[in-house]
Design a protein around this motif. Structure first.
Motif, PDB file in Angstrom:
ATOM      1  N   GLY A  63      -0.602 -11.167  24.200  1.00  0.00           N
ATOM      2  CA  GLY A  63      -0.883  -9.667  24.814  1.00  0.00           C
ATOM      3  C   GLY A  63      -0.269  -9.272  26.165  1.00  0.00           C
ATOM      4  N   ARG A  64       0.609  -8.338  26.236  1.00  0.00           N
ATOM      5  CA  ARG A  64       0.877  -7.736  27.578  1.00  0.00           C
ATOM      6  C   ARG A  64       0.650  -6.330  27.699  1.00  0.00           C
ATOM      7  NH1 ARG A  64       6.889  -8.933  28.327  1.00  0.00           N
ATOM      8  NH2 ARG A  64       6.412  -9.013  30.642  1.00  0.00           N
ATOM      9  N   ARG A  65       0.425  -5.836  28.929  1.00  0.00           N
ATOM     10  CA  ARG A  65       0.104  -4.407  29.050  1.00  0.00           C
ATOM     11  C   ARG A  65       0.894  -3.428  28.222  1.00  0.00           C
ATOM     12  NH1 ARG A  65      -1.004  -2.308  35.168  1.00  0.00           N
ATOM     13  NH2 ARG A  65      -2.573  -4.230  34.840  1.00  0.00           N
ATOM     14  N   ASP A  66       2.268  -3.824  28.086  1.00  0.00           N
ATOM     15  CA  ASP A  66       3.193  -2.882  27.572  1.00  0.00           C
ATOM     16  C   ASP A  66       3.641  -3.467  26.008  1.00  0.00           C
ATOM     17  OD1 ASP A  66       4.648  -4.705  28.684  1.00  0.00           O
ATOM     18  OD2 ASP A  66       6.051  -3.478  29.959  1.00  0.00           O
ATOM     19  N   GLY A  67       3.069  -4.387  25.646  1.00  0.00           N
ATOM     20  CA  GLY A  67       3.651  -4.951  24.536  1.00  0.00           C
ATOM     21  C   GLY A  67       3.130  -6.234  24.390  1.00  0.00           C
ATOM     22  N   ALA A  68       4.062  -7.456  23.896  1.00  0.00           N
ATOM     23  CA  ALA A  68       3.691  -8.504  23.695  1.00  0.00           C
ATOM     24  C   ALA A  68       4.873  -9.583  23.753  1.00  0.00           C
ATOM     25  CB  ALA A  68       3.153  -8.788  22.245  1.00  0.00           C
ATOM     26  N   TRP A  69       4.618 -10.943  24.164  1.00  0.00           N
ATOM     27  CA  TRP A  69       5.693 -11.942  24.092  1.00  0.00           C
ATOM     28  C   TRP A  69       5.256 -12.722  22.798  1.00  0.00           C
ATOM     29  CZ3 TRP A  69       4.702 -13.577  29.646  1.00  0.00           C
ATOM     30  CH2 TRP A  69       5.734 -13.114  30.400  1.00  0.00           C
ATOM     31  N   LEU A  70       6.487 -13.226  22.170  1.00  0.00           N
ATOM     32  CA  LEU A  70       6.494 -14.019  21.203  1.00  0.00           C
ATOM     33  C   LEU A  70       7.061 -15.329  21.596  1.00  0.00           C
ATOM     34  CD1 LEU A  70       7.669 -12.319  17.982  1.00  0.00           C
ATOM     35  CD2 LEU A  70       5.398 -12.323  18.927  1.00  0.00           C
ATOM     36  N   ASP A  71       6.137 -16.445  21.699  1.00  0.00           N
ATOM     37  CA  ASP A  71       6.483 -17.752  21.939  1.00  0.00           C
ATOM     38  C   ASP A  71       6.967 -18.432  20.801  1.00  0.00           C
ATOM     39  OD1 ASP A  71       6.564 -20.570  22.377  1.00  0.00           O
ATOM     40  OD2 ASP A  71       4.584 -20.595  23.543  1.00  0.00           O
ATOM     41  N   VAL A  72       8.220 -18.671  20.767  1.00  0.00           N
ATOM     42  CA  VAL A  72       9.001 -19.370  19.486  1.00  0.00           C
ATOM     43  C   VAL A  72       9.547 -20.484  19.971  1.00  0.00           C
ATOM     44  CG1 VAL A  72       9.044 -16.966  18.590  1.00  0.00           C
ATOM     45  CG2 VAL A  72      10.878 -17.835  19.620  1.00  0.00           C
ATOM     46  N   GLU A  73      10.236 -21.157  18.585  1.00  0.00           N
ATOM     47  CA  GLU A  73      11.158 -22.255  18.984  1.00  0.00           C
ATOM     48  C   GLU A  73      12.615 -21.793  19.384  1.00  0.00           C
ATOM     49  OE1 GLU A  73      12.567 -26.213  16.341  1.00  0.00           O
ATOM     50  OE2 GLU A  73      11.839 -24.834  15.395  1.00  0.00           O
ATOM     51  N   ARG A  74      13.162 -22.282  20.561  1.00  0.00           N
ATOM     52  CA  ARG A  74      14.103 -21.871  21.078  1.00  0.00           C
ATOM     53  C   ARG A  74      15.468 -21.869  20.166  1.00  0.00           C
ATOM     54  NH1 ARG A  74      16.210 -20.932  26.213  1.00  0.00           N
ATOM     55  NH2 ARG A  74      14.084 -21.755  27.159  1.00  0.00           N
ATOM     56  N   ALA A  75      15.397 -22.903  19.292  1.00  0.00           N
ATOM     57  CA  ALA A  75      16.700 -23.047  18.658  1.00  0.00           C
ATOM     58  C   ALA A  75      16.703 -21.913  17.359  1.00  0.00           C
ATOM     59  CB  ALA A  75      16.624 -24.256  17.837  1.00  0.00           C
TER      60      ALA A  75
END
Length: 266
Positions: A63-75
């Motif tokens: 969670g971020r103040r203005d949305g979200a990050w998705l941590d995913v497999e780079r490939a």
């Protein structure tokens, strides 16, 4: 003497930034994890499945103040961005690659800016765009993960495995109360019936790991599963839970299937 955490840059992982006023409702209807209650600075583990309920992509949602990050497999990042874009339709959502680095820390608490790994406390912490000089490599982190019996993306592949087989239900990766998500019907039915035939378990052995795809045999004749990824002395296998009582081997290597404390097969 203060114990210092071990830190590694997870170069196999990458970020997707989500924004826009509809990002929560958009993601809520897609993935196995609840995001409606996700607060800024909170992290949760989940997955995007195909309609038949098999794993497409694992992900962490931050969670971020203005949305979200998705941590995913780079490939798989570009493919996931494309799939999310296909699902977007008229939703007011922005979807873009973000080049902030991903780190892991374990062994000692690294600092306030790090987030506890939601799968298992013993795994440690994950860091995003943190100021740190890594003192370990990703191989060392994978050895730590394997020591705890936790599978990773190399084990489930793409559209091969059901998330419950990969222990997502035991690693806080599925919210069964959140409502609809892609592949929910199959996932909920497997959990409701409570009769899971196959799960990923760690294997212990001496020396180099059997090759990925090697057949796991019970008493030299009955197929008991398949070896997935591994390092010397430790690997992950998809095993039949009713075929563990006896001598196990893969490619002539004697192995021992283990059940970590966090993993229950009932």
């Amino acid at each position: 003497m203060t114990t210092q955490p071990k830190t590694a840059a997870l170069t196999s992982r990458a970020l997707i930034a989500l924004g826009g006023e509809d990002w929560r409702s958009f993601l809520q209807g897609l993935i196995t994890q609840d995001v409606e209650t996700l607060a800024p600075g909170e992290i949760r583990f989940g997955a995007l499945l195909n309609p038949q309920g098999r794993l497409l992509y694992d992900l962490f949602v931050i969670g971020r103040r203005d949305g979200a990050w998705l941590d995913v497999e780079r490939a798989q990042r570009d493919a996931l961005i494309l799939r999310l874009t296909m699902y977007r339709l008229r939703a007011k959502v922005t979807i873009a690659a973000d080049e902030a680095p991903v780190f892991a820390a374990w062994g000692a608490e690294p600092g306030r800016e790090w987030l506890p790994d939601p799968r298992l406390p013993a795994l440690g912490w994950r860091g995003y765009d943190v100021a740190v000089t890594a003192d370990q490599d990703e191989i060392a982190y994978d050895a730590h993960r394997l020591s705890l019996g936790v599978p990773g993306p190399a084990d489930w592949g793409v559209e091969k495995t059901y998330p419950i087989e990969a222990n997502f239900d035991l690693l806080q990766g599925i919210d069964f109360k959140k409502g609809c998500f892609v592949g929910q019907e199959t996932t909920s039915r497997m959990k409701r019936r409570g009769q899971i035939k196959n799960r990923m378990l760690p294997l212990a052995f001496e020396g180099a790991p059997p090759p990925a795809g090697a057949e796991l045999l019970l008493n030299g004749e009955r197929r008991a599963g398949e070896v997935l990824s591994g390092q010397p002395g430790r690997a992950i296998a998809l095993v039949r839970l009713d075929r563990l009582d006896g001598d196990l081997a893969a490619e002539g290597v004697a192995v021992r299937a283990e059940t970590p404390d966090w993993l229950t097969t009932a």
